[in-house]
Write a protein that holds these residues in place. Sequence first.
Motif, PDB file in Angstrom:
ATOM      1  N   ILE A  88      38.845  42.364 -20.308  1.00 40.71           N
ATOM      2  CA  ILE A  88      37.562  42.764 -19.736  1.00 40.71           C
ATOM      3  C   ILE A  88      37.597  44.276 -19.599  1.00 40.71           C
ATOM      4  O   ILE A  88      38.440  44.817 -18.895  1.00 40.71           O
ATOM      5  CB  ILE A  88      37.315  42.102 -18.364  1.00 40.71           C
ATOM      6  N   VAL A  89      36.703  44.962 -20.322  1.00 41.31           N
ATOM      7  CA  VAL A  89      36.689  46.427 -20.249  1.00 41.31           C
ATOM      8  C   VAL A  89      35.386  46.932 -19.662  1.00 41.31           C
ATOM      9  O   VAL A  89      34.364  46.266 -19.722  1.00 41.31           O
ATOM     10  CB  VAL A  89      36.826  47.125 -21.622  1.00 41.31           C
ATOM     11  N   GLY A  90      35.457  48.129 -19.155  1.00 35.82           N
ATOM     12  CA  GLY A  90      34.270  48.758 -18.597  1.00 35.82           C
ATOM     13  C   GLY A  90      34.692  49.906 -17.721  1.00 35.82           C
ATOM     14  O   GLY A  90      35.875  50.074 -17.442  1.00 35.82           O
ATOM     15  N   GLU A  91      33.727  50.712 -17.297  1.00 34.58           N
ATOM     16  CA  GLU A  91      34.054  51.875 -16.475  1.00 34.58           C
ATOM     17  C   GLU A  91      34.150  51.476 -15.012  1.00 34.58           C
ATOM     18  O   GLU A  91      33.793  50.358 -14.636  1.00 34.58           O
ATOM     19  CB  GLU A  91      32.968  52.938 -16.673  1.00 34.58           C
ATOM     20  N   SER A  92      34.586  52.404 -14.171  1.00 32.85           N
ATOM     21  CA  SER A  92      34.719  52.069 -12.750  1.00 32.85           C
ATOM     22  C   SER A  92      33.397  51.576 -12.187  1.00 32.85           C
ATOM     23  O   SER A  92      32.347  52.101 -12.523  1.00 32.85           O
ATOM     24  CB  SER A  92      35.176  53.261 -11.917  1.00 32.85           C
ATOM     25  N   GLY A  93      33.477  50.568 -11.355  1.00 37.59           N
ATOM     26  CA  GLY A  93      32.282  50.068 -10.696  1.00 37.59           C
ATOM     27  C   GLY A  93      31.464  49.114 -11.542  1.00 37.59           C
ATOM     28  O   GLY A  93      30.368  48.737 -11.149  1.00 37.59           O
ATOM     29  N   CYS A  94      31.972  48.677 -12.698  1.00 35.42           N
ATOM     30  CA  CYS A  94      31.161  47.803 -13.531  1.00 35.42           C
ATOM     31  C   CYS A  94      31.333  46.339 -13.151  1.00 35.42           C
ATOM     32  O   CYS A  94      30.680  45.470 -13.696  1.00 35.42           O
ATOM     33  CB  CYS A  94      31.487  48.003 -15.009  1.00 35.42           C
ATOM     34  N   GLY A  95      32.245  46.051 -12.215  1.00 39.13           N
ATOM     35  CA  GLY A  95      32.382  44.674 -11.736  1.00 39.13           C
ATOM     36  C   GLY A  95      33.555  43.926 -12.321  1.00 39.13           C
ATOM     37  O   GLY A  95      33.702  42.730 -12.101  1.00 39.13           O
ATOM     38  N   LYS A  96      34.434  44.611 -13.054  1.00 40.24           N
ATOM     39  CA  LYS A  96      35.530  43.872 -13.683  1.00 40.24           C
ATOM     40  C   LYS A  96      36.545  43.364 -12.662  1.00 40.24           C
ATOM     41  O   LYS A  96      37.011  42.239 -12.746  1.00 40.24           O
ATOM     42  CB  LYS A  96      36.192  44.675 -14.805  1.00 40.24           C
ATOM     43  N   SER A  97      36.868  44.187 -11.657  1.00 43.44           N
ATOM     44  CA  SER A  97      37.816  43.726 -10.647  1.00 43.44           C
ATOM     45  C   SER A  97      37.217  42.656  -9.754  1.00 43.44           C
ATOM     46  O   SER A  97      37.895  41.712  -9.363  1.00 43.44           O
ATOM     47  CB  SER A  97      38.291  44.897  -9.788  1.00 43.44           C
ATOM     48  N   VAL A  98      35.935  42.788  -9.437  1.00 42.79           N
ATOM     49  CA  VAL A  98      35.280  41.780  -8.600  1.00 42.79           C
ATOM     50  C   VAL A  98      35.303  40.425  -9.311  1.00 42.79           C
ATOM     51  O   VAL A  98      35.513  39.384  -8.687  1.00 42.79           O
ATOM     52  CB  VAL A  98      33.838  42.211  -8.249  1.00 42.79           C
ATOM     53  N   THR A  99      35.138  40.449 -10.630  1.00 44.01           N
ATOM     54  CA  THR A  99      35.205  39.203 -11.399  1.00 44.01           C
ATOM     55  C   THR A  99      36.558  38.525 -11.193  1.00 44.01           C
ATOM     56  O   THR A  99      36.633  37.323 -10.899  1.00 44.01           O
ATOM     57  CB  THR A  99      35.005  39.489 -12.900  1.00 44.01           C
ATOM     58  N   SER A 100      37.630  39.327 -11.307  1.00 46.26           N
ATOM     59  CA  SER A 100      38.954  38.719 -11.186  1.00 46.26           C
ATOM     60  C   SER A 100      39.220  38.261  -9.757  1.00 46.26           C
ATOM     61  O   SER A 100      39.809  37.203  -9.540  1.00 46.26           O
ATOM     62  CB  SER A 100      40.022  39.699 -11.654  1.00 46.26           C
ATOM     63  N   LEU A 101      38.773  39.016  -8.778  1.00 52.09           N
ATOM     64  CA  LEU A 101      38.976  38.609  -7.390  1.00 52.09           C
ATOM     65  C   LEU A 101      38.183  37.340  -7.069  1.00 52.09           C
ATOM     66  O   LEU A 101      38.604  36.520  -6.263  1.00 52.09           O
ATOM     67  CB  LEU A 101      38.579  39.742  -6.431  1.00 52.09           C
ATOM     68  N   SER A 102      37.030  37.176  -7.721  1.00 51.62           N
ATOM     69  CA  SER A 102      36.244  35.959  -7.516  1.00 51.62           C
ATOM     70  C   SER A 102      37.031  34.744  -7.999  1.00 51.62           C
ATOM     71  O   SER A 102      37.044  33.701  -7.346  1.00 51.62           O
ATOM     72  CB  SER A 102      34.922  36.027  -8.278  1.00 51.62           C
ATOM     73  N   ILE A 103      37.693  34.880  -9.145  1.00 52.18           N
ATOM     74  CA  ILE A 103      38.476  33.759  -9.672  1.00 52.18           C
ATOM     75  C   ILE A 103      39.613  33.435  -8.716  1.00 52.18           C
ATOM     76  O   ILE A 103      39.910  32.277  -8.438  1.00 52.18           O
ATOM     77  CB  ILE A 103      39.044  34.106 -11.072  1.00 52.18           C
ATOM     78  N   MET A 104      40.243  34.461  -8.174  1.00 55.46           N
ATOM     79  CA  MET A 104      41.370  34.260  -7.273  1.00 55.46           C
ATOM     80  C   MET A 104      40.935  33.794  -5.892  1.00 55.46           C
ATOM     81  O   MET A 104      41.766  33.450  -5.060  1.00 55.46           O
ATOM     82  CB  MET A 104      42.144  35.577  -7.096  1.00 55.46           C
ATOM     83  N   GLY A 105      39.626  33.839  -5.619  1.00 51.21           N
ATOM     84  CA  GLY A 105      39.167  33.502  -4.280  1.00 51.21           C
ATOM     85  C   GLY A 105      39.582  34.551  -3.271  1.00 51.21           C
ATOM     86  O   GLY A 105      39.918  34.256  -2.136  1.00 51.21           O
TER      87      GLY A 105
END
Lengths: 323, 325
Positions: free
Chosen positions: B39-56
């Motif tokens: 998953i690529v993108g610049e800062s603030g594009c939501g990539k980390s939030v996506t992964s944290l959502s999966i991890m709960g």
Amino acid sequence: MSTPFIEVKNLSKHFPIKGGFFSRQIASVKAVSDVSLKIQKGETLGLVGESGCGKSTLGRCIIRLIDVSAGQILLEGKDITQTKGEELRALRRKMQIIFQDPYSSLNPRMTVGKIIEEPLIIHKIGNSANDRRNRVKELIETVGLRKESIDRYPHEFSGGQRQRIGIARSLAVEPELIVCDEPVSALDVSIQAQVINLLMDLQQKLGLTYLFIAHDLKVVEHISNRVAVMYLGKVVELADADELYKNPRHPYTQALLSAIPVPKVGGHKMKRIILQGDVPSPVNPPSGCYFNPRCPIMSDECKTTDPILKNLGSNHEARCLKV
Amino acid sequence: MSSVVEVKNLVTSFKTQEGTFNAVDNVSFKVDAGKTLGIVGESGCGKSVTSLSIMGLIPMPPGKIESGEILFKGQNLLKLSQNEMRKIRGNKIGMIFQEPMTSLNPVFTIGNQIEEAIKLHQKELSSKQVREKAIDMLKLVGIPSPEKRIDDYPHQLSGGMRQRVMIAIALSCSPDLLIADEPTTALDVTIQAQILDLIKKLQRELNTAMILITHDLGVVAETCDDVAVMYAGKIVEYGTADQIFNRPLHPYTKGLLNSVPHFETGKRKTRLETIPGIVPSLANLPQGCRFFDRCTQSIEQCKVRQPELEKLEHNVACYNPVKQK
């Protein structure tokens, strides 16, 4: 060849480590040892290496932000190694620096106008406050920001814009040399490109000389005329940018170049050389060639003999016994 | 083959003083066993939030998963209780964080920290077996003399070594899915090459599915099978690495690829191609396509309606995609 703009001769910088009873000096961090290089007027010298290799220390020594332990720095042929006081301050008008972190290098309590004006006040440039303000506006426009930004605070800007403010501040005193200490590494890719373009445009317009420090080899290759590779405080290879990337001679440079992930799928790729282990500590560097514990082509000789920077012709120098 | 993880129409929002914003907006993707999704993108594009959502691991509040499904081996993670989720997190799904300096606890030895993960999820093992397993893990990630190193504290290790310890913790329970959030961003290039090499090797051996989050296109090209490009909370392009890098369809992807300096000798001193402007703030998104005001080939329609991911050659969310030569 004409006198180089900056010439560094056998420069070393050791930081003392104090400890024990009476805080005596018990060891030293050999951050930079025996570095010699030249920068011609109007050119960009790239300085690459991994964290802790001494590239920032070298940059700071050259513009006299920190004192050197040994060696000489010549500015247009004049020795500036021991310059002090008022004379040193006058020197600062010629040499400026852009810092890595656009978040911490701007005072959050000052407006952009005040930040950029400060060097003008210190160096007594401009006759009146009005004069200075006009100059500041001019500078803000030079770096591609809007004039209205002058009364806003740093937190109102994005990372790329803050870096532009930092650039405007360093340009305020019309310097000839700018040390760019990792100016784009804290920025996103698309913003990086904007700032690199700006730096290149400014160089063309104002005839600036850059010492460009970065760990990103792709960025350095793009912007530099000549590139110096540092490892553990020493320059291990120095060549024209084209030559260095096409024909790296030192095994460290070869490994470094091959380690860069290339944004390309399929097609020809460089064979990857993966180095074992970590960079040794500069407090206690290995004997002989500093690179020998990680070197893929090391032999017994390398453990005892410290190689010198060998001239390989066509402006190419490398510090290795095997070349 | 069924996917290890499948995310369907995930929407994650954050409540702030200025209102509620969707940091991740209608995102869908899936990863198969042994495969890597970048998953690529610049800062603030939501990539980390996506992964944290999966991890709960989304802090709630202010965060909230508004809608969507996260199917992990067919089971919807969003329907699980905290207790059930705890059994999966760190056990079936492992995670490597960006900062090896801050993600280890400085007051415990690295042995303690690896053992903690093993003890929690493999209760049948005796303390001695747990310690042996921890040493095995350290050996697996290439830490020299693991029997001695296991009693070291994090500050005694270098950045690269600490990241190896993080990988050992993440893999200690042989997870089916590994999420690596910028695993090499804080490391030097030569160490980065070591770590990426290690991750790839271990993934092959353990047949783990992996989600690799990064902003470095080079890292993606070298490690990923599939790539999702995110912009302002949405996936704008999704395809195989070959498709994304060699035949990008979205102007943003193309812009990103062009703004990286390439090693092309002889072509020095030309300006880099840039994407003008900056990423829009989530508080202030345009009505139409989120990339509209930075796009060089926008058409009338882009201003009015937001494009959704559509299957052309591969999935892209654009009304006027890049023409292929």
